[in-house]
Design a protein around this motif. Structure first.
Motif, short mmCIF file in Angstrom:
data_model
loop_
_atom_site.label_atom_id
_atom_site.label_comp_id
_atom_site.label_asym_id
_atom_site.label_seq_id
_atom_site.Cartn_x
_atom_site.Cartn_y
_atom_site.Cartn_z
N PRO A 201 0.85 -1.20 0.00
CA PRO A 201 0.00 0.00 0.00
C PRO A 201 0.88 1.25 0.00
O PRO A 201 1.92 1.28 0.67
N VAL A 202 0.50 2.25 -0.79
CA VAL A 202 1.36 3.43 -0.91
C VAL A 202 0.69 4.72 -0.47
O VAL A 202 1.37 5.72 -0.18
N ALA A 203 -0.65 4.76 -0.41
CA ALA A 203 -1.33 6.01 -0.03
C ALA A 203 -2.81 5.72 0.17
O ALA A 203 -3.27 4.59 0.01
N TYR A 204 -3.54 6.77 0.52
CA TYR A 204 -5.00 6.72 0.58
C TYR A 204 -5.55 7.76 -0.38
O TYR A 204 -4.94 8.79 -0.63
N ILE B 249 -20.70 13.64 1.06
CA ILE B 249 -21.40 12.36 1.04
C ILE B 249 -21.97 12.03 2.42
O ILE B 249 -21.29 12.18 3.44
N ILE B 250 -23.23 11.57 2.43
CA ILE B 250 -23.88 11.10 3.65
C ILE B 250 -23.86 9.58 3.60
O ILE B 250 -24.54 8.96 2.78
N ALA B 251 -23.06 8.98 4.46
CA ALA B 251 -22.83 7.54 4.39
C ALA B 251 -24.08 6.73 4.74
O ALA B 251 -24.32 5.67 4.17
N ALA B 252 -24.87 7.20 5.70
CA ALA B 252 -26.06 6.48 6.14
C ALA B 252 -27.01 7.45 6.84
O ALA B 252 -26.60 8.55 7.23
N GLU B 253 -28.24 7.03 6.99
CA GLU B 253 -29.24 7.88 7.63
C GLU B 253 -28.79 8.27 9.03
O GLU B 253 -28.31 7.44 9.81
N GLY B 254 -28.89 9.56 9.33
CA GLY B 254 -28.48 10.07 10.63
C GLY B 254 -27.02 10.48 10.69
O GLY B 254 -26.58 11.09 11.67
N LYS B 255 -26.26 10.18 9.65
CA LYS B 255 -24.86 10.56 9.59
C LYS B 255 -24.73 11.95 8.97
O LYS B 255 -25.55 12.35 8.14
N PRO B 256 -23.69 12.72 9.33
CA PRO B 256 -23.50 14.04 8.73
C PRO B 256 -22.94 13.93 7.32
O PRO B 256 -22.35 12.90 6.94
N ALA B 257 -23.13 14.98 6.54
CA ALA B 257 -22.51 15.06 5.21
C ALA B 257 -21.04 15.38 5.39
O ALA B 257 -20.68 16.30 6.14
N VAL B 258 -20.17 14.64 4.72
CA VAL B 258 -18.73 14.82 4.88
C VAL B 258 -18.10 15.05 3.50
O VAL B 258 -18.33 14.27 2.57
N SER B 259 -17.32 16.10 3.38
CA SER B 259 -16.64 16.40 2.12
C SER B 259 -15.33 15.64 2.02
O SER B 259 -14.68 15.38 3.05
N PRO B 260 -14.92 15.31 0.81
CA PRO B 260 -13.61 14.65 0.65
C PRO B 260 -12.48 15.62 0.94
O PRO B 260 -12.49 16.75 0.46
N SER B 261 -11.52 15.20 1.72
CA SER B 261 -10.35 16.02 2.02
C SER B 261 -9.28 15.13 2.64
O SER B 261 -9.57 14.01 3.08
N ILE B 262 -8.09 15.63 2.70
CA ILE B 262 -7.01 14.88 3.36
C ILE B 262 -7.38 14.64 4.82
O ILE B 262 -7.21 13.54 5.36
N LYS B 263 -7.95 15.66 5.49
CA LYS B 263 -8.31 15.54 6.90
C LYS B 263 -9.37 14.47 7.14
O LYS B 263 -9.23 13.64 8.05
N THR B 264 -10.42 14.46 6.30
CA THR B 264 -11.52 13.51 6.54
C THR B 264 -11.13 12.08 6.18
O THR B 264 -11.70 11.13 6.71
N VAL B 265 -10.14 11.93 5.30
CA VAL B 265 -9.63 10.58 5.04
C VAL B 265 -8.80 10.10 6.22
O VAL B 265 -8.95 8.97 6.70
N ILE B 266 -7.94 10.97 6.74
CA ILE B 266 -7.09 10.60 7.87
C ILE B 266 -7.92 10.26 9.11
O ILE B 266 -7.64 9.27 9.80
N ASP B 267 -8.97 11.07 9.38
CA ASP B 267 -9.75 10.82 10.60
C ASP B 267 -10.83 9.74 10.40
O ASP B 267 -11.55 9.39 11.34
N GLY B 268 -10.95 9.22 9.18
CA GLY B 268 -11.86 8.10 8.93
C GLY B 268 -13.32 8.47 8.76
O GLY B 268 -14.18 7.60 8.68
N THR C 223 -12.29 0.39 4.58
CA THR C 223 -11.10 0.17 5.41
C THR C 223 -10.42 1.51 5.70
O THR C 223 -10.03 2.23 4.78
N THR C 224 -10.31 1.88 6.97
CA THR C 224 -9.65 3.13 7.34
C THR C 224 -8.14 2.94 7.39
O THR C 224 -7.64 1.82 7.35
N ILE C 225 -7.42 4.06 7.50
CA ILE C 225 -5.96 3.98 7.60
C ILE C 225 -5.56 3.17 8.83
O ILE C 225 -4.66 2.32 8.77
N GLU C 226 -6.24 3.41 9.94
CA GLU C 226 -5.94 2.67 11.18
C GLU C 226 -6.16 1.17 10.99
O GLU C 226 -5.34 0.35 11.41
#
Length: 332
Positions: free
Chosen positions: A105-108, A227-246, A321-324
């Motif tokens: 694996p080389v990146a996310y 993107i809203i992953a599921a009902e009741g979840k917040p909308a999350v924009s793609p970014s380096i931060k949101t990928v790192i924090d999962g 699969t998250t980085i962790e």
């Protein structure tokens, strides 16, 4: 390599134009595969060739993750770029041909859904709404935005996406539709992400998806969609931060290189892979991807030197699969 060079480099690769010079020795490292991983590997290849004073030539092609694995499993390439793990059929094809490999694996990446900047009715999309657009049953039937959501205008829905040989296509269809390659077929498909960028940029009713780096390169022409992953979840924009924090789910994913085990014994391939892991963290950031933790690249070098063959993904994508989680998987 600066981000602004990505489009030009990709166009050259797709045209099959390889730089050639009398200063290059005959020593060659052949890489092919994912257009998503291409910017990272091409950046590494440029720096490596400079460091080696062109004594080793590295060619980096783009035939999509699936197309790259076809070549790889025929023994035509030393390294395969992949925007998803190797799948069961590809594992079987490689085994039948006697090809063993090392998975690194080389990146996310944040697989990014984009719309036209003049689209003023979309603030976020649920995975269910994406499925309503892209599922096989939508073919020829869901042709306007209003059919997906009654609150949206009755405007033609024009879809743009990677072709069937793309790992991005595989990952998106599995994450959204529940099965890899399960998709409507009546959309504009291309292995060249820049074709998709231009398609959405020219059509107010356009929607497409590709790797985050290509969005970053063209953010003046496009809007990314939270993107809203599921009902009741917040909308999350793609970014380096949101990928790192999962929190950017389910469209964040690890990306890879696969090294032919026999090629790994070639001095030029060994040098290139070690250079890749030493410089991946900095160059990944430069081309707008999310680097893995430093210890991951150290682990990769150890993994490579010990010739630990095979995949840790069992021939599946393992969506979400998250980085962790990846690091725990790699530590086994």
């Amino acid at each position: 390599m600066k981000s602004a060079k990505i489009a030009a480099l990709v166009s050259l690769a797709l045209a099959g134009i390889a730089a050639s010079s009398s200063s290059f020795a005959d020593t060659l490292v052949k890489v092919d595969g994912s257009s998503t991983v291409y910017p990272i590997t091409e950046a590494v290849a440029e720096e490596f060739q400079k460091a080696k004073k062109n004594a080793i030539k590295v060619t980096v092609g783009i035939s999509g993750t699936g197309g790259g694995f076809k070549k790889f499993c025929r023994g035509e390439t030393d390294i395969s770029n992949a925007s998803r793990p190797i799948l069961k059929k590809e594992i079987d094809d490689c085994k039948a041909a006697g090809i063993e490999y090392l998975e690194l694996p080389v990146a996310y990446d944040a697989l990014t859904v984009v719309i036209n900047p003049k689209n003023d009715w979309i603030k976020a999309l649920t995975v269910a709404e994406l499925k309503a657009m892209w599922e096989p049953g939508a073919q020829g039937k869901v042709t306007s935005w209003k059919q997906v959501n009654a609150a949206w205008p009755d405007r033609p829905l024009k879809l743009f996406g990677p072709g069937a040989d793309s790992g991005t296509f595989d990952y998106f269809t599995e994450a959204v539709n529940g099965k890899s390659k399960s998709s409507r077929g009546d959309f504009t498909a291309s292995e060249d992400d820049n074709v998709l960028v231009q398609g959405v940029a020219r059509d107010v009713g356009g929607l497409g998806f590709f790797g985050f780096a290509y969005y970053e390169e063209n953010r003046d022409k496009l809007k990314s969609v939270p993107i809203i992953a599921a009902e009741g979840k917040p909308a999350v924009s793609p970014s380096i931060k949101t990928v790192i924090d999962g929190t950017y789910q389910p469209l964040a994913r690890p990306i890879f290189i696969y090294v032919n085990a026999k090629s790994a014994d070639k001095p030029e391939v060994k040098e290139f892979v070690e250079f890749y892991m030493k410089n991946a963290e900095a160059l990944t950031k430069e081309v707008k991807y999310v680097p893995l933790p430093s210890k991951a690249y150290t682990y990769n070098v150890d993994h490579f030197n010990k010739r630990l063959k095979g995949t840790k993904f069992g021939g599946e994508n393992k969506v979400g699969t998250t980085i962790e989680e990846l690091m725990k998987l790699e530590a086994k």
